[in-house]
Write a protein that holds these residues in place. Structure first.
Motif, short mmCIF file in Angstrom:
data_model
loop_
_atom_site.label_atom_id
_atom_site.label_comp_id
_atom_site.label_asym_id
_atom_site.label_seq_id
_atom_site.Cartn_x
_atom_site.Cartn_y
_atom_site.Cartn_z
N PHE A 1 -44.56 -6.78 13.32
CA PHE A 1 -43.29 -6.07 13.44
C PHE A 1 -43.30 -4.80 12.59
O PHE A 1 -42.92 -3.72 13.06
CB PHE A 1 -42.13 -6.97 13.00
N VAL A 2 -43.72 -4.92 11.35
CA VAL A 2 -43.72 -3.76 10.45
C VAL A 2 -44.65 -2.67 10.96
O VAL A 2 -44.26 -1.49 11.03
CB VAL A 2 -44.13 -4.20 9.02
N LEU A 3 -45.86 -3.04 11.35
CA LEU A 3 -46.83 -2.03 11.77
C LEU A 3 -46.44 -1.37 13.09
O LEU A 3 -46.66 -0.16 13.27
CB LEU A 3 -48.22 -2.66 11.89
N ARG A 4 -45.84 -2.14 14.00
CA ARG A 4 -45.49 -1.59 15.31
C ARG A 4 -44.14 -0.90 15.30
O ARG A 4 -44.00 0.25 15.72
CB ARG A 4 -45.50 -2.72 16.36
N GLU A 5 -43.10 -1.59 14.82
CA GLU A 5 -41.75 -1.08 14.93
C GLU A 5 -41.42 -0.02 13.89
O GLU A 5 -40.63 0.89 14.15
CB GLU A 5 -40.74 -2.23 14.83
N VAL A 6 -42.00 -0.14 12.72
CA VAL A 6 -41.69 0.81 11.64
C VAL A 6 -42.71 1.95 11.61
O VAL A 6 -42.34 3.13 11.57
CB VAL A 6 -41.64 0.10 10.28
N PHE A 7 -43.99 1.60 11.65
CA PHE A 7 -45.03 2.62 11.49
C PHE A 7 -45.67 3.04 12.81
O PHE A 7 -46.52 3.93 12.83
CB PHE A 7 -46.08 2.13 10.49
N HIS B 1 -52.34 9.21 0.70
CA HIS B 1 -51.48 8.30 1.47
C HIS B 1 -50.87 7.19 0.63
O HIS B 1 -50.33 6.23 1.19
CB HIS B 1 -52.31 7.67 2.61
N ARG B 2 -50.89 7.33 -0.67
CA ARG B 2 -50.47 6.21 -1.52
C ARG B 2 -49.02 5.78 -1.26
O ARG B 2 -48.71 4.60 -1.20
CB ARG B 2 -50.64 6.55 -3.00
N SER B 3 -48.11 6.74 -1.12
CA SER B 3 -46.70 6.37 -0.91
C SER B 3 -46.52 5.64 0.42
O SER B 3 -45.74 4.70 0.52
CB SER B 3 -45.80 7.60 -0.98
N LEU B 4 -47.28 6.06 1.44
CA LEU B 4 -47.25 5.36 2.72
C LEU B 4 -47.77 3.94 2.56
O LEU B 4 -47.17 2.98 3.06
CB LEU B 4 -48.10 6.12 3.74
N LEU B 5 -48.89 3.79 1.87
CA LEU B 5 -49.50 2.47 1.69
C LEU B 5 -48.58 1.55 0.88
O LEU B 5 -48.47 0.35 1.17
CB LEU B 5 -50.86 2.61 1.01
N PHE B 6 -47.91 2.11 -0.12
CA PHE B 6 -46.95 1.32 -0.89
C PHE B 6 -45.80 0.86 0.01
O PHE B 6 -45.37 -0.31 -0.08
CB PHE B 6 -46.40 2.13 -2.06
N GLU C 1 -34.68 5.31 10.71
CA GLU C 1 -35.46 4.11 11.01
C GLU C 1 -36.11 3.55 9.74
O GLU C 1 -36.13 2.33 9.53
CB GLU C 1 -36.52 4.40 12.07
N LEU C 2 -36.65 4.43 8.91
CA LEU C 2 -37.27 3.98 7.66
C LEU C 2 -36.22 3.36 6.75
O LEU C 2 -36.44 2.28 6.19
CB LEU C 2 -37.97 5.14 6.96
N ALA C 3 -35.09 4.04 6.60
CA ALA C 3 -34.03 3.54 5.72
C ALA C 3 -33.55 2.16 6.17
O ALA C 3 -33.34 1.26 5.34
CB ALA C 3 -32.87 4.53 5.68
N GLU C 4 -33.41 1.98 7.48
CA GLU C 4 -32.96 0.68 7.97
C GLU C 4 -34.01 -0.39 7.73
O GLU C 4 -33.69 -1.53 7.38
CB GLU C 4 -32.62 0.76 9.46
N SER C 5 -35.27 -0.02 7.89
CA SER C 5 -36.34 -1.02 7.77
C SER C 5 -36.51 -1.52 6.34
O SER C 5 -37.02 -2.63 6.14
CB SER C 5 -37.66 -0.43 8.28
N ILE D 1 -54.46 1.68 6.08
CA ILE D 1 -53.37 0.79 6.48
C ILE D 1 -53.92 -0.58 6.84
O ILE D 1 -53.32 -1.61 6.50
CB ILE D 1 -52.56 1.40 7.65
N ARG D 2 -55.08 -0.61 7.49
CA ARG D 2 -55.68 -1.89 7.85
C ARG D 2 -56.06 -2.68 6.59
O ARG D 2 -55.84 -3.89 6.50
CB ARG D 2 -56.90 -1.68 8.74
N ILE D 3 -56.65 -1.98 5.60
CA ILE D 3 -57.01 -2.65 4.35
C ILE D 3 -55.77 -3.23 3.68
O ILE D 3 -55.75 -4.40 3.27
CB ILE D 3 -57.73 -1.68 3.39
N VAL D 4 -54.72 -2.41 3.56
CA VAL D 4 -53.50 -2.85 2.90
C VAL D 4 -52.85 -4.01 3.66
O VAL D 4 -52.33 -4.96 3.06
CB VAL D 4 -52.52 -1.67 2.75
N THR D 5 -52.90 -3.95 4.98
CA THR D 5 -52.31 -5.02 5.79
C THR D 5 -53.03 -6.34 5.54
O THR D 5 -52.40 -7.39 5.36
CB THR D 5 -52.38 -4.67 7.28
N ARG D 6 -54.36 -6.31 5.52
CA ARG D 6 -55.11 -7.55 5.29
C ARG D 6 -54.83 -8.12 3.90
O ARG D 6 -54.61 -9.33 3.74
CB ARG D 6 -56.61 -7.28 5.46
#
Length: 290
Positions: free
Chosen positions: A121-127, A11-16, A97-101, A56-61
């Motif tokens: 916003f990022v976690l809800r609207e994008v992911f 999941h590295r590209s997602l986490l980045f 949606e990803l490109a716009e975000s 995702i939770r770890i990266v968010t924190r």
């Protein structure tokens, strides 16, 4: 568990992408991933039921911790602050949606949110994470997260570009813009700019750049017209940055990039990044996913 089986690698590209959207900086996103990897290494992986959500939770924190530090640092930044541009492949644009975000226009708006609102916003609207998972990541109740999401969504909607254009139209406008820069003719520049166009440049106090936004077609055209008249080598090419066609410009051997927001065939926003510390990722495309 081998390296290729490790969920962090998978999941590295997602986490980045999560970290980059939180921070607007690839360099800081990489630092956050390194910190997150160290924390993941301490976890009993066999007890993690959903590694993707957990990571995702770890990266968010970690991203929020970094974002709060950066917010204080950016208050002292010389001139306007713009996101660090990423070279991307045209494939990113297929996920609209990803490109716009990750566009300059939206990332610049996200800078006006508080750190927690931005994360929601990022976690809800994008992911599209459930409110319950976001609440767990942020240490808040789902009800509080819903309220933050509504507020952030309204804030972004009121400030983001309202018109989407096709990538082919975007590329045509970029190419026309770069050609007018080469000629430096004022009237040609005026013809591609919307009357209420805004130009924002980021030199970071290192490279020459205006330190405040420039408003209106006449003022922006007058500023840009000087570029084609400089007595140094000038080279411009279309590249894909942050999921959309954009321009790379080399003036006297010094690189800069320009991203454009377009509506009705004319340019409404010009974002120019000249800070060399933000131009280190223009050789290999970044992999962005959600």
């Amino acid at each position: 568990m081998t390296g290729t089986e490790d969920p962090f690698v998978t999941h590295r590209s997602l986490l980045f992408t999560v970290a980059y959207e939180l921070l607007g900086s690839a360099a800081d996103a990489e630092d956050v991933l390194q910190e997150s990897w160290l924390r993941w290494a301490e976890v009993d992986h066999d007890r993690v039921q959903d590694p993707r959500s957990y990571l995702i939770r770890i990266v968010t924190r970690q991203g929020l911790n970094r974002l709060r530090t950066l917010s204080r640092r950016r208050e002292q930044y010389v001139g306007e602050w713009l996101p660090e541009p990423l070279l991307t492949s045209p494939d990113v644009a297929e996920d609209v949606e990803l490109a716009e975000s990750v566009s300059f226009a939206v990332l610049t708006v996200l800078e006006t949110l508080g750190p927690t609102e931005r994360a929601v916003f990022v976690l809800r609207e994008v992911f599209e994470l459930p409110y319950e998972e976001i609440a767990e990541a942020l240490g808040k109740t789902p009800a509080a997260v819903r309220q933050l999401a509504r507020r952030a969504r309204g804030h972004v909607a009121a400030r983001r570009p309202r018109v989407r254009v096709s990538r082919s139209e975007q590329q045509q406008v970029v190419e026309r813009f770069l050609e007018t820069l080469r000629t430096g003719r004022l009237q040609d520049l005026m013809a591609v700019l919307a009357p209420d166009v805004v130009l924002i440049a980021d030199g970071g106090g290192i490279a020459a750049a205006v330190t405040a936004p420039v408003y209106g077609a006449e003022a922006v055209a007058a500023l840009l017209a000087r570029t084609g008249r400089l007595p140094v080598a000038f080279d411009a090419a279309t590249v894909w940055l942050n999921g959309a066609p954009a321009g790379r410009i080399d003036i006297g051997g010094e690189p800069s990039v320009v991203s454009l927001a377009v509506a009705d065939g004319r340019i409404t926003r010009v974002y120019i990044v000249r800070n060399p510390r933000k131009l280190t990722r223009l050789d290999a495309p970044a992999v962005l996913t959600r």
